[in-house]
Design an enzyme around this catalytic site. Structure first.
Site, short mmCIF file in Angstrom:
data_model
loop_
_atom_site.label_atom_id
_atom_site.label_comp_id
_atom_site.label_asym_id
_atom_site.label_seq_id
_atom_site.Cartn_x
_atom_site.Cartn_y
_atom_site.Cartn_z
N LYS A 17 0.85 -1.19 0.00
CA LYS A 17 0.00 0.00 0.00
C LYS A 17 0.88 1.24 0.00
O LYS A 17 2.02 1.13 0.47
CB LYS A 17 -0.96 0.03 1.19
CG LYS A 17 -0.36 -0.25 2.57
CD LYS A 17 0.76 0.56 3.10
CE LYS A 17 0.59 2.03 3.30
NZ LYS A 17 1.81 2.69 3.86
N TYR B 269 -4.44 4.10 6.41
CA TYR B 269 -4.91 3.09 7.38
C TYR B 269 -6.27 3.48 7.96
O TYR B 269 -7.13 2.64 8.17
CB TYR B 269 -3.89 2.90 8.51
CG TYR B 269 -2.67 2.13 8.10
CD1 TYR B 269 -2.59 0.76 8.32
CD2 TYR B 269 -1.61 2.75 7.47
CE1 TYR B 269 -1.47 0.03 7.94
CE2 TYR B 269 -0.49 2.05 7.07
CZ TYR B 269 -0.43 0.68 7.30
OH TYR B 269 0.67 -0.03 6.91
P1 NDP Z 1 12.39 1.76 2.11
O1 NDP Z 1 12.86 3.09 1.64
O2 NDP Z 1 12.93 1.27 3.41
O3 NDP Z 1 12.69 0.65 1.01
C1 NDP Z 1 12.34 0.81 -0.32
C2 NDP Z 1 13.32 0.00 -1.18
O4 NDP Z 1 12.93 0.15 -2.53
C3 NDP Z 1 14.76 0.49 -1.12
O5 NDP Z 1 15.48 -0.05 -0.04
C4 NDP Z 1 15.29 0.01 -2.45
O6 NDP Z 1 15.63 -1.36 -2.32
C5 NDP Z 1 14.10 0.06 -3.37
N1 NDP Z 1 14.12 1.20 -4.29
C6 NDP Z 1 14.12 1.09 -5.63
N2 NDP Z 1 14.13 2.28 -6.21
C7 NDP Z 1 14.20 3.20 -5.23
C8 NDP Z 1 14.29 4.61 -5.21
N3 NDP Z 1 14.25 5.34 -6.32
N4 NDP Z 1 14.35 5.22 -4.01
C9 NDP Z 1 14.33 4.52 -2.87
N5 NDP Z 1 14.25 3.16 -2.82
C10 NDP Z 1 14.19 2.51 -4.00
O7 NDP Z 1 10.81 1.83 2.14
P2 NDP Z 1 9.82 0.90 2.94
O8 NDP Z 1 10.32 -0.48 2.95
O9 NDP Z 1 9.48 1.52 4.23
O10 NDP Z 1 8.48 1.01 2.03
C11 NDP Z 1 8.36 0.31 0.82
C12 NDP Z 1 6.86 0.19 0.48
O11 NDP Z 1 6.19 -0.51 1.52
C13 NDP Z 1 6.14 1.52 0.34
O12 NDP Z 1 5.17 1.43 -0.66
C14 NDP Z 1 5.43 1.70 1.68
O13 NDP Z 1 4.25 2.48 1.63
C15 NDP Z 1 5.12 0.27 2.03
N6 NDP Z 1 5.06 0.06 3.48
C16 NDP Z 1 4.04 -0.69 3.98
C17 NDP Z 1 3.96 -0.96 5.31
C18 NDP Z 1 2.92 -1.86 5.84
O14 NDP Z 1 2.79 -1.98 7.06
N7 NDP Z 1 2.16 -2.55 5.00
C19 NDP Z 1 4.91 -0.36 6.27
C20 NDP Z 1 6.01 0.33 5.63
C21 NDP Z 1 6.05 0.54 4.28
P3 NDP Z 1 16.98 -1.95 -2.89
O15 NDP Z 1 18.09 -1.21 -2.19
O16 NDP Z 1 16.91 -3.36 -2.56
O17 NDP Z 1 16.96 -1.68 -4.38
#
Ligand code: NDP
Length: 453
Positions: free
Chosen positions: A195, A280
Site C-alpha cells: 500500500k 490506514y
Molecule cells: P524503504 O525506503 O525502506 O525501502 C524501499 C526499497 O525500494 C529500497 O530499499 C530500495 O531497495 C528500493 N528502491 C528502488 N528504487 C528506489 C528509489 N528510487 N528510491 C528509494 N528506494 C528505491 O521503504 P519501505 O520499505 O518503508 O516502504 C516500501 C513500500 O512498503 C512503500 O510502498 C510503503 O508504503 C510500504 N510500506 C508498507 C507498510 C505496511 O505496514 N504494509 C509499512 C512500511 C512501508 P533496494 O536497495 O533493494 O533496491
C-alpha cells in the site's frame, strides 16, 4: 540506481558461497542421518510404527514418505476447563508452498516481510530483486535463496523464466508500484503490491487491467484486514454486538526523520501523511463498516519552513460520511509523536484499538455496561504475524483460484477517495462520492480462511 559493473562479481561470489553452504549442509545432513541411524539402532525405531521399506524412504532415515496433508495432531496438554493448548503449527512442505519474489530490499522487506516467511504456512521466498547487489547477496544467503534467483531492476523481467516464482511481492516506493506490477504481470506472475497501491486512479486502473489481461491475481497488502484483533472488531461492528455504530475516530501519526529519501518527494511518494499512514484510517473504516462513503470533507496543514514538507503534506484531517449515517473522523500526521489508534462508538458500547496499526503489540478494549455496570473487556491478542497471514492468504488464493480479500479494486477505491480528500481540502468544500455506495464489501474478494477466533 543499480551498479551493473559490481553485479556480475557479486553474483559470482554468491554462487560460490551458495555452493560452499550447500556442501556444508550436505555434511551436516550426513552427520544427522548417521546420528539418527544410531538412535534408531538403539531402539527409537520401535516408536515409529509406520517405518517400512514398502512405505517409501524419507531422507535415508527409513521413514515413510507422507502422502496427503502433512498435519500432525497432538493431544491437548490442558484440561478442557483450562485455556486451550496450542495446536502444532503444521506448515506445508517447502516444495508445496507458493514461491514469492521480493522486490525492493528496504526497511519493510528486511524487518517484517522476509522474517514473516518463518511464520507462514503456505508461502516461501524463492527470489529477490534489488538495486544493491552486495545487500542482495547477504540477504540471499540469510534466507537460502539461490544466486541464480537474484535479479536487478534491469533483469526483473527475466522472472518470467523462473518457474519457482509464482507471486511477485512489490515493496518499492509508491510511485514504482505501477511499473513493477505491469512488468510483473507481463512476466506471467501474480502480484502482491504494498500500500498505497499507486499514486493515481489511472495507474490503479492500469494495474488492474494488466493483471486481468495476463490472467493473474492482484492483491494489495492491507495487512490490517488479515489481523485477528481488527477482524474481531469488524465482526462486532457487523454483528451489531453493541447496537448500531454511529461514530468512529481514527488517528495514525508519526514524527518523520528528516533524512527520509523518498517519502518526502512527491514524485516517488505521491503525497505525504495521507497515502502513507492516513490510508490506514480510511481503509480500516471501510473494512469495519463494509460500506463506501458518500461524502468527504478535509483540511490539510503543513508547518511552514519544515524541509520535510516542501513537496508533501504534513497533517490531514478528513471526515467520511456513510449511507448508514456513520461519521468517521480521521487524522494523519507526519510531525507528531507516534499515535495509532481508533475508537468505534456504538449505541451500547465502544470498541477501542490502541495501538491499532502497529506491526505487533496491538490491543483492544471494549467498554459497555451489562446489567448497568461499567465494564471493560480486553480480548486477548492471538499474536499472529500480520505479514504471514496476508502472504498465506495470497498463497491460498493462488492455489485455490480465489479472488483475494483485498484485490486491486480495493486499492483503487482508496485512491479515488484520497483524491477526493485532496480536492476537498484544496477547494474547501465537501466532495460527494458515489462509486460502490449501497453495496456491502463492494470491492472485496474471498474472506481469509485463517479467521480470528
Ligand atoms: P524503504 O525506503 O525502506 O525501502 C524501499 C526499497 O525500494 C529500497 O530499499 C530500495 O531497495 C528500493 N528502491 C528502488 N528504487 C528506489 C528509489 N528510487 N528510491 C528509494 N528506494 C528505491 O521503504 P519501505 O520499505 O518503508 O516502504 C516500501 C513500500 O512498503 C512503500 O510502498 C510503503 O508504503 C510500504 N510500506 C508498507 C507498510 C505496511 O505496514 N504494509 C509499512 C512500511 C512501508 P533496494 O536497495 O533493494 O533496491
Amino acid at each position: 540506481m543499480f551498479q551493473e559493473n559490481s553485479t556480475a562479481a557479486a553474483l559470482d561470489q554468491m554462487a560460490a558461497q551458495t555452493q560452499a553452504a550447500t556442501s556444508c549442509d550436505t555434511s551436516r545432513r550426513q552427520f544427522i542421518n548417521h546420528a539418527g541411524r544410531g538412535l534408531l539402532a538403539v531402539g527409537v525405531a520401535t516408536a515409529l510404527p509406520l517405518a517400512s521399506a514398502e512405505a517409501g524412504d524419507l531422507g535415508g532415515l527409513g521413514l515413510p514418505a507422507a502422502t496427503g496433508p502433512l498435519d500432525v495432531k497432538l493431544p491437548s496438554l490442558s484440561a478442557p476447563t483450562d485455556p486451550k493448548s496450542e495446536d502444532p503449527f503444521n506448515p506445508d512442505a517447502p516444495d508445496r508452498r507458493v514461491g514469492f519474489a521480493i522486490v525492493g530490499l528496504g526497511r519493510l522487506a528486511l524487518t517484517e516481510i522476509l522474517p514473516a516467511f518463518g511464520k507462514s504456512k503456505h508461502a516461501r521466498p524463492v527470489a529477490l530483486v534489488s538495486g544493491d547487489a552486495d545487500k542482495m547477496s547477504k540477504v540471499a544467503q540469510q534466507y537460502g535463496i539461490k544466486a541464480s534467483s537474484c535479479y536487478s531492476y534491469q533483469t526483473y523481467d527475466n522472472l518470467k523464466n523462473n518457474p519457482e516464482v509464482e507471486v511477485i511481492y512489490i515493496v518499492l516506493p509508491n510511485a514504482l508500484h505501477h511499473e513493477y506490477t505491469l512488468r510483473g504481470a507481463r512476466a506471467g506472475k501474480h502480484i502482491l503490491c504494498e500500500k498505497p497501491m499507486a499514486t493515481s486512479v489511472k495507474e490503479c486502473e492500469e494495474m488492474i487491467a494488466a493483471c486481468q489481461k495476463a490472467g493473474k491475481k492482484l492483491m494489495i497488502a492491507y495487512r490490517i484486514q488479515y489481523e485477528p484483533l481488527n477482524r474481531m472488531a469488524q465482526k462486532a461492528v457487523r454483528e451489531k454486538t453493541y447496537g448500531t455504530t454511529k461514530l468512529i475516530q481514527m488517528m495514525n501519526c508519526q514524527n518523520e526523520a528528516h533524512d527520509q529519501q523518498w517519502r518526502h518527494k512527491k514524485a516517488l511518494a505521491g503525497g505525504g501523511s495521507l497515502p502513507d499512514v492516513g490510508l490506514y484510517c480510511l481503509n480500516t473504516t471501510r473494512f469495519l463498516l463494509g460500506e463506501e462513503p458518500t461524502e468527504v470533507s478535509a483540511q490539510i496543514y503543513s508547518t511552514p519552513g519544515d524541509d520535510r514538507f516542501k513537496e508533501i503534506e504534513e497533517n490531514v484531517s478528513f471526515t467520511l460520511r456513510f449511507p448508514s449515517g456513520v461519521i468517521s473522523q480521521c487524522i494523519s500526521g507526519y510531525g507528531t509523536f507516534n499515535a495509532k489508534s481508533y475508537a468505534v462508538h456504538a449505541e451500547t458500547g465502544t470498541i477501542k484499538m490502541d495501538p491499532a496499526f502497529s506491526y505487533n503489540g496491538l490491543a483492544q478494549e471494549r467498554e459497555h455496561a451489562p446489567g448497568g455496570k461499567q465494564t471493560t473487556e480486553k480480548p486477548s491478542n492471538p499474536g499472529k504475524d500480520q505479514f504471514a497471514l496476508e502472504m498465506d492468504h495470497m498463497a491460498e488464493c493462488v492455489r485455490q483460484n480465489k479472488t483475494p480479500y483485498t484485490p486491486g479494486e480495493e486499492g483503487l477505491q482508496d485512491q479515488r477517495i484520497m483524491e477526493a480528500i485532496y480536492q476537498s481540502a484544496k477547494e474547501n468544500r465537501p466532495v460527494k462520492l458515489t462509486i460502490g455506495v449501497g453495496k456491502t464489501d463492494a470491492f472485496r474478494g474471498t474472506p481469509p480462511s485463517e479467521e480470528a477466533s
